[in-house]
Design a protein around this motif. Structure first.
Motif, short mmCIF file in Angstrom:
data_model
loop_
_atom_site.label_atom_id
_atom_site.label_comp_id
_atom_site.label_asym_id
_atom_site.label_seq_id
_atom_site.Cartn_x
_atom_site.Cartn_y
_atom_site.Cartn_z
N THR A 130 0.81 -1.22 0.00
CA THR A 130 0.00 0.00 0.00
C THR A 130 0.84 1.26 0.00
O THR A 130 0.30 2.36 -0.14
CB THR A 130 -0.93 0.03 1.23
N LYS A 182 -8.10 -0.67 -5.94
CA LYS A 182 -9.18 -1.27 -5.15
C LYS A 182 -9.27 -0.55 -3.80
O LYS A 182 -8.26 -0.28 -3.17
CB LYS A 182 -8.91 -2.75 -4.90
N SER A 183 -10.49 -0.25 -3.38
CA SER A 183 -10.71 0.32 -2.04
C SER A 183 -11.21 -0.77 -1.12
O SER A 183 -12.19 -1.45 -1.42
CB SER A 183 -11.75 1.44 -2.11
N TYR A 233 -12.19 -1.65 2.96
CA TYR A 233 -12.51 -1.06 4.26
C TYR A 233 -11.70 -1.77 5.34
O TYR A 233 -11.86 -2.96 5.60
CB TYR A 233 -14.01 -1.19 4.56
N ALA A 273 -5.08 3.85 6.08
CA ALA A 273 -6.51 4.10 5.88
C ALA A 273 -6.80 5.60 5.87
O ALA A 273 -6.16 6.38 6.59
CB ALA A 273 -7.33 3.42 6.98
N ASP A 274 -7.77 6.00 5.05
CA ASP A 274 -8.16 7.42 5.02
C ASP A 274 -9.12 7.70 6.17
O ASP A 274 -9.39 6.84 7.01
CB ASP A 274 -8.74 7.80 3.66
N TYR A 325 -11.06 3.59 4.59
CA TYR A 325 -10.75 2.84 3.36
C TYR A 325 -9.27 2.93 3.03
O TYR A 325 -8.64 3.97 3.16
CB TYR A 325 -11.58 3.37 2.18
N VAL A 326 -8.74 1.81 2.55
CA VAL A 326 -7.34 1.72 2.14
C VAL A 326 -7.30 1.48 0.64
O VAL A 326 -8.04 0.63 0.12
CB VAL A 326 -6.63 0.55 2.86
N GLN A 327 -6.47 2.25 -0.07
CA GLN A 327 -6.26 2.03 -1.50
C GLN A 327 -5.29 0.87 -1.67
O GLN A 327 -4.13 0.95 -1.26
CB GLN A 327 -5.72 3.29 -2.17
N ASN A 361 -3.85 -2.57 -7.85
CA ASN A 361 -4.77 -3.08 -8.87
C ASN A 361 -4.26 -4.39 -9.47
O ASN A 361 -4.43 -4.65 -10.64
CB ASN A 361 -4.98 -2.03 -9.97
#
Length: 148
Positions: free
Chosen positions: A34, A89-90, A92, A99-100, A104-106, A109
């Motif tokens: 990440t 992909k997001s 939770y 995490a934002d 959610y964590v990006q 792909n």
């Protein structure tokens, strides 16, 4: 086309397929990364292959003079390695350090199934080129036996 140029064509294909397999392995290894050095999650990488023209001065000169229009393939080369621009992909996961504010964590792909298929395809192509290379070696060996 000589035996050596045929071997060079197979060798260039094996080199390209090995790089494809290396990139697929790199993608799988970073499936959960990440945070990268450039910032943000890892993005899937893909190999772009292109035909490599045979480097023969005489053919190049004849083509330039307009006396020959034949282009023979000289194998394959990797033109570039590009990043996949498909959306990330997001997921939770509010406890994840990346995490934002909404939890959610990006995520990368990278799709494991796509990478597995790419790996299998590269392996099969590599094996096919080994078979062609060995057939060329055997033909050269038999040609040398004719002179005995």
């Amino acid at each position: 086309m000589s035996f050596l140029s045929s071997m060079n064509i197979s060798a260039s294909a094996m080199t390209a397929q090995r790089l494809r397999l290396d990139i697929a392995s790199q993608n799988i290894a970073n499936i959960d990364t990440t945070r990268t050095a450039t910032g943000g999650p890892y993005r899937r990488r893909m190999v772009v292959l292109e035909a490599q023209a045979e480097s023969n001065f005489r053919k190049t000169l004849m083509n330039a003079a307009g006396k020959s229009r034949q282009q023979s393939s000289g194998g394959v080369k990797v033109s570039q390695v590009v990043e996949d621009t498909s959306p990330l992909k997001s997921v939770y996961d509010p406890e994840h350090p990346d995490a934002d504010e909404n939890g959610y964590v990006q995520m990368p792909n990278v799709d494991l199934i796509k990478e597995t298929v790419d790996s299998m395809s590269a392996t099969r192509s590599y094996e096919a080129n080994i078979t062609a290379f060995n057939a060329i070696k055997m033909m050269a060996s038999k040609a040398l036996e004719i002179g005995k």
